[in-house]
Design a protein around this motif. Structure first.
Motif, mmCIF file in Angstrom:
data_model
loop_
_atom_site.group_PDB
_atom_site.id
_atom_site.type_symbol
_atom_site.label_atom_id
_atom_site.label_comp_id
_atom_site.label_asym_id
_atom_site.label_seq_id
_atom_site.Cartn_x
_atom_site.Cartn_y
_atom_site.Cartn_z
ATOM 1 N N LEU A 277 0.851 -1.193 0.000
ATOM 2 C CA LEU A 277 0.000 0.000 0.000
ATOM 3 C C LEU A 277 0.885 1.241 0.000
ATOM 4 N N PRO A 278 0.669 2.170 -0.920
ATOM 5 C CA PRO A 278 1.567 3.325 -1.040
ATOM 6 C C PRO A 278 1.485 4.279 0.147
ATOM 7 N N PHE A 279 2.658 4.757 0.562
ATOM 8 C CA PHE A 279 2.794 5.766 1.615
ATOM 9 C C PHE A 279 2.143 5.326 2.933
ATOM 10 N N ARG B 178 14.086 13.133 -16.216
ATOM 11 C CA ARG B 178 14.008 14.383 -15.450
ATOM 12 C C ARG B 178 13.920 14.086 -13.951
ATOM 13 N N PRO B 179 14.211 15.098 -13.142
ATOM 14 C CA PRO B 179 14.029 14.930 -11.690
ATOM 15 C C PRO B 179 12.543 14.786 -11.362
ATOM 16 N N ILE B 180 12.242 14.007 -10.333
ATOM 17 C CA ILE B 180 10.870 13.917 -9.831
ATOM 18 C C ILE B 180 10.857 14.610 -8.472
ATOM 19 N N ALA B 181 10.288 15.815 -8.444
ATOM 20 C CA ALA B 181 10.203 16.591 -7.202
ATOM 21 C C ALA B 181 8.764 16.730 -6.737
ATOM 22 N N LYS B 182 7.826 16.557 -7.667
ATOM 23 C CA LYS B 182 6.402 16.690 -7.329
ATOM 24 C C LYS B 182 5.600 15.650 -8.112
ATOM 25 N N ALA B 183 4.358 15.475 -7.723
ATOM 26 C CA ALA B 183 3.514 14.428 -8.313
ATOM 27 C C ALA B 183 3.411 14.551 -9.825
ATOM 28 N N GLU B 184 3.352 15.765 -10.344
ATOM 29 C CA GLU B 184 3.182 15.974 -11.788
ATOM 30 C C GLU B 184 4.378 15.485 -12.601
ATOM 31 N N ASP B 185 5.531 15.315 -11.963
ATOM 32 C CA ASP B 185 6.742 14.926 -12.685
ATOM 33 C C ASP B 185 6.714 13.462 -13.140
ATOM 34 N N ARG C 139 25.646 9.762 -5.353
ATOM 35 C CA ARG C 139 25.876 11.180 -5.654
ATOM 36 C C ARG C 139 27.269 11.399 -6.251
ATOM 37 N N LYS C 140 28.275 10.718 -5.667
ATOM 38 C CA LYS C 140 29.649 10.857 -6.164
ATOM 39 C C LYS C 140 29.784 10.375 -7.606
ATOM 40 N N LYS C 141 28.977 9.404 -7.967
ATOM 41 C CA LYS C 141 29.049 8.851 -9.322
ATOM 42 C C LYS C 141 28.281 9.677 -10.342
ATOM 43 N N GLY C 142 27.685 10.778 -9.886
ATOM 44 C CA GLY C 142 27.059 11.698 -10.821
ATOM 45 C C GLY C 142 25.563 11.590 -10.964
ATOM 46 N N VAL C 143 24.934 10.711 -10.192
ATOM 47 C CA VAL C 143 23.475 10.624 -10.230
ATOM 48 C C VAL C 143 22.906 11.855 -9.515
ATOM 49 N N LEU C 144 21.946 12.501 -10.138
ATOM 50 C CA LEU C 144 21.322 13.684 -9.551
ATOM 51 C C LEU C 144 20.204 13.247 -8.600
ATOM 52 N N VAL C 145 20.419 13.446 -7.308
ATOM 53 C CA VAL C 145 19.460 13.007 -6.294
ATOM 54 C C VAL C 145 18.543 14.171 -5.930
ATOM 55 N N THR C 146 17.240 13.945 -6.055
ATOM 56 C CA THR C 146 16.234 14.951 -5.709
ATOM 57 C C THR C 146 15.529 14.534 -4.424
ATOM 58 N N GLU C 147 15.652 15.359 -3.402
ATOM 59 C CA GLU C 147 14.970 15.083 -2.131
ATOM 60 C C GLU C 147 13.515 15.546 -2.241
ATOM 61 N N VAL C 148 12.596 14.613 -2.113
ATOM 62 C CA VAL C 148 11.165 14.949 -2.193
ATOM 63 C C VAL C 148 10.713 15.448 -0.824
ATOM 64 N N SER C 149 10.094 16.594 -0.779
ATOM 65 C CA SER C 149 9.658 17.190 0.488
ATOM 66 C C SER C 149 8.471 16.429 1.067
ATOM 67 N N PRO C 150 8.285 16.499 2.396
ATOM 68 C CA PRO C 150 7.119 15.865 3.013
ATOM 69 C C PRO C 150 5.807 16.372 2.422
ATOM 70 N N GLN C 151 5.764 17.645 2.057
ATOM 71 C CA GLN C 151 4.543 18.229 1.490
ATOM 72 C C GLN C 151 4.214 17.608 0.127
ATOM 73 N N GLU C 152 5.248 17.424 -0.698
ATOM 74 C CA GLU C 152 5.027 16.822 -2.017
ATOM 75 C C GLU C 152 4.717 15.332 -1.894
ATOM 76 N N ARG C 153 5.315 14.690 -0.911
ATOM 77 C CA ARG C 153 5.004 13.269 -0.686
ATOM 78 C C ARG C 153 3.539 13.123 -0.275
ATOM 79 N N GLU C 154 3.045 14.070 0.495
ATOM 80 C CA GLU C 154 1.640 14.057 0.895
ATOM 81 C C GLU C 154 0.733 14.263 -0.321
ATOM 82 N N ARG C 155 1.140 15.113 -1.249
ATOM 83 C CA ARG C 155 0.366 15.312 -2.481
ATOM 84 C C ARG C 155 0.330 14.024 -3.315
ATOM 85 N N MET C 156 1.444 13.319 -3.347
ATOM 86 C CA MET C 156 1.488 12.035 -4.052
ATOM 87 C C MET C 156 0.545 11.035 -3.387
#
Length: 341
Positions: free
Chosen positions: A114-116, A162-169, A290-307
Motif C-alpha cells: 500500500l503506497p505511503f 528528469r528529476p521527480i520533485a512533485k507528483a506531476e513529474d 551522488r559521487k558517481k554523478g546521479v542527480l538526487v532529488t529530495e522529495v519534500s514531506p509536502q510533495e510526498r503528501e500530495r502524491m
C-alpha cells in the motif's frame, strides 16, 4: 603489540568453550548432514546477500557444521515469481523477497505494498515484529513456511528523463513496476506508464531505454549498478519493502524439530544484524550514488503528501480487495508508534 596479542588470546579462550558447547549440543540433537539451497535475486554484496550469508553462517554454527546453506544470488535460479514456484515445488529450499510479490497467491499480501503506508523504519518494524507480522507468517500460501522479516528498505524512483520533485513529474514516464497489480496501478495513478517486469530483466531494459526508469530501495540501486544507466534518483519513499525469509514446505516437513529450530533461530538472529547493516548501507549508498554523478532529488514531506492524495483511489480500491480488517490491523500498530512519540 603484546596488549593486542593478549586480548586476542583472551577472546579466543572465552569464545572457544562457547563454540565447543554449541558443537556438543548440535551433535546431541537430531541433526543430519544436509545442504539447503537459498536463492534470491539481488547480488551477494547487497543487504539481501549480507543477510543470507549471516543466516548461512549461523545455521552452520548452530548445527555443528552439519547443516550447510548454499547461496544462489543474482537470480541465477530464476526471478522472484519463478523462485516462489520452485519453493512450492521443493526444488529450492529457501528464499527471501518482498511479501507483496505473493499477492497473486493471496490478495491480503498486497497490504505490504500500500503506497505511503509507513513514514519510517520504526513504524514498519512495529508491524512486522508484532502480532500482525506473525499473522501473515501463518497466512502464507500453500507450500511456503515463514521464518523471519528482514529489511529491504523504502522504494525510490529513478529515471533517465528528469528529476521527480512533485507528483506531476511522473506524467508520461515509462517505469518498470513489480509484477503486482497494486504497484502497477500506483504508478498509473501518478501518471506514469507502468511496465511489469521481472527484476532479472531490469538492467538490460534500462540500458536499452526500453523503460525510462524503475523503483527500488537505494541499496538495490547501488549494488545493481543502476547508476550506470540512470541519471536521476528521487527520494519518493512511496512503499516500504520488508523481506520475508521463507522455506519450502516440502523441505521443512523433511526436517526434524531440532533442524527446524536451527533454521528459525538463525533467521531471527540474522534479522537484527541484517536490518542494522541494511540501513547503514542505505546511507553509504546514497553518498556513493551522488559521487558517481546521479542527480538526487529530495522529495519534500509536502510533495510526498500530495502524491499520497493522488494515489488515494488506488489505496481505497485495494483496501477493499485486501480486507479492511487486515489494513486496520496495520494502522492500529502504526498508530501505537505515532502516539508513543
Amino acid at each position: 603489540m603484546k596488549t593486542k596479542l593478549t586480548r586476542r588470546l583472551l577472546c579466543g579462550l572465552i569464545a572457544a568453550p562457547a563454540l565447543l558447547w554449541a558443537g556438543v549440543q548440535a551433535h546431541a540433537a537430531d541433526i543430519k548432514e544436509r545442504t539447503l539451497r537459498f536463492a534470491f535475486v539481488q547480488p551477494k554484496e547487497s543487504h539481501m546477500g549480507y543477510g543470507a550469508q549471516k543466516f548461512a553462517d549461523l545455521v552452520a554454527q548452530k548445527s555443528g557444521k552439519k547443516m550447510q546453506v548454499k547461496l544462489y544470488p543474482n537470480g541465477t535460479l530464476g526471478g522472484d515469481l519463478q523462485t516462489v514456484s520452485a519453493l512450492q515445488g521443493g526444488t529450492i529450499d529457501l528464499t527471501t523477497m518482498p511479501p507483496g510479490l505473493l499477492v497473486g497467491l493471496k490478495k491480503e499480501f498486497g497490504a505490504f505494498d500500500l503506497p505511503f503506508l509507513f513514514n519510517d523504519f520504526a513504524e514498519a518494524d512495529a508491524v512486522l515484529d508484532g502480532p500482525v507480522g506473525k499473522q501473515f507468517m501463518e497466512r502464507l500460501p500453500n507450500g511456503l513456511v515463514g521464518l523471519a522479516y528482514w529489511d529491504h528498505g523504502f522504494r525510490n524512483v529513478s529515471n533517465n528523463r528528469r528529476p521527480i520533485a512533485k507528483a506531476e513529474d511522473f506524467e508520461g514516464l515509462k517505469l518498470r513496476a513489480l509484477q503486482a497489480p497494486l504497484m502497477i496501478d500506483t504508478f498509473k495513478a501518478l501518471g506514469a506508464n507502468a511496465v511489469p517486469m521481472a527484476f532479472t530483466e531490469l538492467y538490460a531494459a534500462l540500458e536499452s531505454r526500453a523503460v525510462d526508469g524503475q523503483d527500488n530501495p537505494i541499496v538495490a540501486f547501488a549494488t545493481n549498478r543502476f547508476d550506470e544507466v540512470q541519471k536521476h534518483l528521487s527520494t519518493t519513499r512511496h512503499v516500504y519493502n520488508p523481506l520475508m525469509v521463507m522455506a519450502s514446505r516440502k523441505a521443512w516437513d523433511s526436517l526434524s524439530a531440532d533442524e527446524r529450530k536451527v533454521l528459525m533461530d538463525a533467521a531471527n538472529e540474522a534479522r537484527i544484524e541484517q536490518r542494522r547493516v541494511s540501513r547503514e548501507m542505505e546511507a553509504k549508498a546514497l553518498a556513493e550514488i551522488r559521487k558517481k554523478g546521479v542527480l538526487v532529488t529530495e522529495v519534500s514531506p509536502q510533495e510526498r503528501e500530495r502524491m499520497r492524495e493522488k494515489v488515494k483511489p488506488v489505496t481505497d480500491k485495494y483496501v477493499k480487495e485486501i480486507g479492511e480488517d487486515v489494513v486496520s490491523s496495520f494502522h492500529a500498530e502504526i498508530d501505537k508508534v505515532r502516539t508513543a512519540r
